[in-house]
Motif scaffolding. Structure first.
Motif, PDB file in Angstrom:
ATOM      1  N   ASP A 145       0.825  -1.211   0.000  1.00  0.00           N
ATOM      2  CA  ASP A 145       0.000   0.000   0.000  1.00  0.00           C
ATOM      3  C   ASP A 145       0.862   1.265   0.000  1.00  0.00           C
ATOM      4  O   ASP A 145       0.390   2.334  -0.419  1.00  0.00           O
ATOM      5  CB  ASP A 145      -0.929   0.019   1.215  1.00  0.00           C
ATOM      6  CG  ASP A 145      -2.025  -1.029   1.128  1.00  0.00           C
ATOM      7  OD1 ASP A 145      -2.217  -1.595   0.034  1.00  0.00           O
ATOM      8  OD2 ASP A 145      -2.673  -1.294   2.152  1.00  0.00           O
ATOM      9  N   LEU A 160       4.192   7.305   7.915  1.00  0.00           N
ATOM     10  CA  LEU A 160       2.924   6.680   7.526  1.00  0.00           C
ATOM     11  C   LEU A 160       2.520   5.547   8.464  1.00  0.00           C
ATOM     12  O   LEU A 160       1.335   5.338   8.735  1.00  0.00           O
ATOM     13  CB  LEU A 160       3.020   6.158   6.088  1.00  0.00           C
ATOM     14  CG  LEU A 160       3.086   7.243   5.006  1.00  0.00           C
ATOM     15  CD1 LEU A 160       3.295   6.620   3.635  1.00  0.00           C
ATOM     16  CD2 LEU A 160       1.823   8.100   5.009  1.00  0.00           C
ATOM     17  N   GLY A 179      -0.691   8.977   0.368  1.00  0.00           N
ATOM     18  CA  GLY A 179      -0.600   7.668   1.001  1.00  0.00           C
ATOM     19  C   GLY A 179       0.507   6.800   0.454  1.00  0.00           C
ATOM     20  O   GLY A 179       0.582   5.605   0.751  1.00  0.00           O
ATOM     21  N   GLU A 235       1.115  12.080   3.200  1.00  0.00           N
ATOM     22  CA  GLU A 235      -0.212  12.002   3.821  1.00  0.00           C
ATOM     23  C   GLU A 235      -1.305  12.224   2.781  1.00  0.00           C
ATOM     24  O   GLU A 235      -2.353  11.569   2.810  1.00  0.00           O
ATOM     25  CB  GLU A 235      -0.336  13.040   4.931  1.00  0.00           C
ATOM     26  CG  GLU A 235      -1.635  12.941   5.712  1.00  0.00           C
ATOM     27  CD  GLU A 235      -1.703  13.956   6.842  1.00  0.00           C
ATOM     28  OE1 GLU A 235      -2.124  13.579   7.949  1.00  0.00           O
ATOM     29  OE2 GLU A 235      -1.330  15.132   6.619  1.00  0.00           O
TER      30      GLU A 235
END
Length: 226
Positions: free
Chosen positions: A62, A141, A199, A196
């Motif tokens: 991710d 993250l 992502g 942010e």
């Protein structure tokens, strides 16, 4: 202590401890840049990835997802970063003494005019990814899932700055050194912000690579290659 508290505590402790362990390697122990790079890969990539399999802090894949429409803007930011750094150097080169940089590179990292071209490509392509994977992927993250946003932002930027400052403390005059600290904290906060928003660590990686490419271009000049 609950499992969730253990997960977030270990993540925080690891993020602070690993750069501390890396600092003496950068400063004193390793004989050259490539040995230091191997140790850095172990501490910043292999250790977090291994522990992530157990603690399951984040899905690694991710961290590399990036929407196609974001690519153009990221490339523009990277090119802009390159231009700003080159421009700043051209403005400051007559105000500050940069001559000690090459001698420090030769003394502490065995980097010289003869092998600098290999380092020139390695740093933006590989080293930038190692640092983004650790300071933004594992650091910001991941910590942001378990700790308050302000802490994740601040800690990631400060640790990022202090890690680099420890390496380059003897390279510059005190005033330039102070500017370096401030610049690195601001860069860390900026990288956190764009990560942010997207992502993905690929956003900060491309910009980080652009910054490294600019610094290495300056290195070509300091070594007398261009």
């Amino acid at each position: 202590m609950s499992v969730a508290k253990i997960k977030r505590s270990v993540a925080l402790l690891l993020f602070i401890t690993l750069p501390v362990l890396m600092a003496p390697v950068d400063l004193f122990l390793a004989p050259n840049y490539w040995v230091k790079s191997i140790v850095k890969i172990i501490l910043f990539i292999l250790v977090p990835l291994s522990l992530n399999r157990y603690f399951k802090w984040v899905k690694v894949k991710d961290l590399f997802l990036l929407r196609r429409k974001q690519i153009k803007g990221i490339i523009i930011l990277a090119l802009g970063t390159y231009g700003v750094i080159i421009g700043a150097y051209l403005l400051l080169k007559d105000m500050f003494d940069f001559s000690m940089v090459t001698s420090q590179l030769a003394t502490s990292m065995a980097i010289n005019k003869n092998n600098f071209l290999l380092v020139f490509f390695y740093i933006p392509l590989v080293n930038a990814m190692i640092e983004e994977g650790f300071f933004r992927g594992f650091g910001f993250l991941t910590l942001n899932h378990f700790w308050p946003r302000w802490l994740s932002y601040t800690l990631s930027a400060v640790v990022f700055s202090l890690y680099h400052v420890a390496i380059m403390a003897s390279w510059f005059s005190p005033l330039l050194f102070l500017l370096l600290i401030v610049s690195l904290v601001i860069a860390g906060l900026f990288f956190n912000y764009i990560n942010e928003k997207t992502g993905s660590i690929l956003t900060s990686y491309v910009i980080h690579a652009g910054a490294n490419l600019a610094i290495n271009t300056i290195g070509l000049s300091l070594f007398g290659i261009i």
